[in-house]
Design an enzyme around this catalytic site. Structure first.
Site, PDB file in Angstrom:
ATOM      1  N   ASP A 215     -30.398  -7.928  33.920  1.00  0.00           N
ATOM      2  CA  ASP A 215     -29.239  -7.126  34.323  1.00  0.00           C
ATOM      3  C   ASP A 215     -28.241  -7.995  35.065  1.00  0.00           C
ATOM      4  OD1 ASP A 215     -28.656  -4.293  36.561  1.00  0.00           O
ATOM      5  OD2 ASP A 215     -27.631  -4.914  34.714  1.00  0.00           O
TER       6      ASP A 215
ATOM      7  N   LYS B 122     -23.745 -10.766  31.089  1.00  0.00           N
ATOM      8  CA  LYS B 122     -24.160 -10.442  29.714  1.00  0.00           C
ATOM      9  C   LYS B 122     -24.224 -11.663  28.817  1.00  0.00           C
ATOM     10  CE  LYS B 122     -23.936  -7.030  31.969  1.00  0.00           C
ATOM     11  NZ  LYS B 122     -25.221  -7.049  32.726  1.00  0.00           N
TER      12      LYS B 122
ATOM     13  N   ASP C  68     -30.189  -4.163  30.468  1.00  0.00           N
ATOM     14  CA  ASP C  68     -29.147  -3.195  30.761  1.00  0.00           C
ATOM     15  C   ASP C  68     -27.852  -3.572  30.034  1.00  0.00           C
ATOM     16  OD1 ASP C  68     -27.232  -2.154  33.677  1.00  0.00           O
ATOM     17  OD2 ASP C  68     -27.894  -1.000  31.927  1.00  0.00           O
ATOM     18  N   ASN C  69     -26.964  -2.611  29.858  1.00  0.00           N
ATOM     19  CA  ASN C  69     -25.592  -2.845  29.371  1.00  0.00           C
ATOM     20  C   ASN C  69     -25.502  -3.418  27.963  1.00  0.00           C
ATOM     21  OD1 ASN C  69     -25.422  -4.056  32.593  1.00  0.00           O
ATOM     22  ND2 ASN C  69     -24.342  -2.187  32.039  1.00  0.00           N
TER      23      ASN C  69
ATOM     24  N   GLU D  93     -23.401   3.494  34.249  1.00  0.00           N
ATOM     25  CA  GLU D  93     -23.794   4.029  35.554  1.00  0.00           C
ATOM     26  C   GLU D  93     -22.667   4.809  36.223  1.00  0.00           C
ATOM     27  OE1 GLU D  93     -24.244   0.811  34.684  1.00  0.00           O
ATOM     28  OE2 GLU D  93     -23.531  -0.572  36.192  1.00  0.00           O
TER      29      GLU D  93
HETATM   30  O1  LIG Z   1     -21.889  -7.877  35.920  1.00  0.00           O
HETATM   31  C1  LIG Z   1     -22.713  -6.972  35.739  1.00  0.00           C
HETATM   32  N1  LIG Z   1     -24.036  -7.272  35.948  1.00  0.00           N
HETATM   33  C2  LIG Z   1     -24.999  -6.351  35.773  1.00  0.00           C
HETATM   34  N2  LIG Z   1     -24.754  -5.100  35.400  1.00  0.00           N
HETATM   35  C3  LIG Z   1     -23.455  -4.724  35.196  1.00  0.00           C
HETATM   36  C4  LIG Z   1     -23.226  -3.374  34.837  1.00  0.00           C
HETATM   37  O2  LIG Z   1     -24.303  -2.530  34.744  1.00  0.00           O
HETATM   38  C5  LIG Z   1     -21.922  -2.934  34.612  1.00  0.00           C
HETATM   39  F1  LIG Z   1     -21.754  -1.644  34.273  1.00  0.00           F
HETATM   40  C6  LIG Z   1     -20.826  -3.796  34.716  1.00  0.00           C
HETATM   41  C7  LIG Z   1     -19.458  -3.238  34.463  1.00  0.00           C
HETATM   42  C8  LIG Z   1     -18.632  -3.815  33.514  1.00  0.00           C
HETATM   43  C9  LIG Z   1     -17.381  -3.272  33.289  1.00  0.00           C
HETATM   44  C10 LIG Z   1     -16.950  -2.146  34.000  1.00  0.00           C
HETATM   45  F2  LIG Z   1     -15.728  -1.630  33.767  1.00  0.00           F
HETATM   46  C11 LIG Z   1     -17.794  -1.562  34.938  1.00  0.00           C
HETATM   47  C12 LIG Z   1     -19.055  -2.108  35.175  1.00  0.00           C
HETATM   48  C13 LIG Z   1     -21.035  -5.153  35.079  1.00  0.00           C
HETATM   49  C14 LIG Z   1     -19.859  -6.058  35.185  1.00  0.00           C
HETATM   50  C15 LIG Z   1     -19.608  -7.026  34.206  1.00  0.00           C
HETATM   51  C16 LIG Z   1     -18.496  -7.836  34.301  1.00  0.00           C
HETATM   52  C17 LIG Z   1     -17.605  -7.665  35.358  1.00  0.00           C
HETATM   53  F3  LIG Z   1     -16.507  -8.447  35.443  1.00  0.00           F
HETATM   54  C18 LIG Z   1     -17.854  -6.701  36.339  1.00  0.00           C
HETATM   55  C19 LIG Z   1     -18.979  -5.893  36.253  1.00  0.00           C
HETATM   56  C20 LIG Z   1     -22.366  -5.614  35.338  1.00  0.00           C
HETATM   57 MG   LIG Z   2     -26.117  -3.521  34.635  1.00  0.00          MG
END
Ligand SMILES: O=c1[nH]cnc2c(O)c(F)c(-c3ccc(F)cc3)c(-c3ccc(F)cc3)c12
Ligand SMILES: [Mg+2]
Length: 215
Positions: free
Chosen positions: A141, A144, A169-170, A199
């Protein structure tokens, strides 16, 4: 990411959660993220999917890549069996500091060990450093674009074994297409996709991917 979120959630937990009550700490974080500000914890909805796979695996040695504020480490720690342990890798020392405080506040500091550093720097020495041969459950997690690289490292370092469960995740949002293509096309992994929501959102799709390692 909002760099100021981690200190705010720590402050909110210290003021509003019950010390030593891990379930309450998780609940307080979720309520805050639903009502005040979204944070990149796996959250309650995808967290329930993680919980279920975790219980099915009933792991002794757990690895998490991407600790953030410690939320998923807490979710897993509350389901850990006796003498089981979670090792979680976190590259940001700011996040690791906050996670350590929240994990300690919840009373889980003996069950969760935070390893500070980049995953490709920590993984090569994790076995002897942590006295672990292989991990039974892995939760990925973090960034990505590193999922595929790190899974291949886990394989090459012999850190996963026949039957190890890997949850990611994701896999839809932000998405990790190269990782999905790798695990789904590899004969060494048995994959299951769990559609869910991003989330703390009602209307953005995301998913978790479970991959069982069968070398
Ligand atoms: O970076 C992460 N690590 C783990 N889990 C993540 C996750 O569960 C997310 F939902 C996001 C996310 C991405 C986009 C958005 F709009 C909201 C949230 C990120 C993430 C990715 C790149 C970024 F620049 C900022 C946040 C992450
Ligand atoms: Mg995540």
């Amino acid at each position: 990411h909002d760099e100021e979120f981690p200190p705010r959630i720590l402050d909110h937990v210290m003021k509003n959660a019950i010390k030593g009550d891990v379930t309450n700490v998780i609940d307080v974080i979720d309520k805050y993220c639903w009502s005040v500000e979204i944070a990149m914890n796996v959250g309650d909805v995808k967290g329930a999917i993680l919980d279920k796979s975790f219980l099915e695996a009933s792991p002794k040695n757990v690895l998490e890549i991407g600790c953030y504020c410690g939320y998923s480490a807490l979710r897993m720690s509350r389901l850990l069996k006796e003498d089981a342990k979670i090792f979680t890798i976190e590259a940001s020392s700011q996040y690791a500091d906050v996670a350590q405080e929240i994990i300690s506040f919840a009373g889980m500091e003996k069950k969760v060990q935070i390893l500070r550093g980049l995953s490709d720097e920590v993984l090569p020495t994790i076995a002897e450093k942590c006295g672990v041969r292989t991990f039974d459950f892995v939760f990925i997690d973090h960034a990505k674009e590193l999922y595929k690289r790190d899974l291949i490292m886990l394989e090459n370092l012999g850190l996963i074994r026949q039957g190890t469960t890997i949850m990611a995740d994701n896999v839809i949002f932000p998405g990790c297409p190269d990782y999905l293509e790798y695990v789904r096309n590899s004969p060494k992994f048995e994959c299951t996709n769990y559609p869910s929501k991003l989330e703390y959102c009602e209307n953005r799709e995301d998913a978790m991917e479970k991959s069982i390692y069968l070398p």
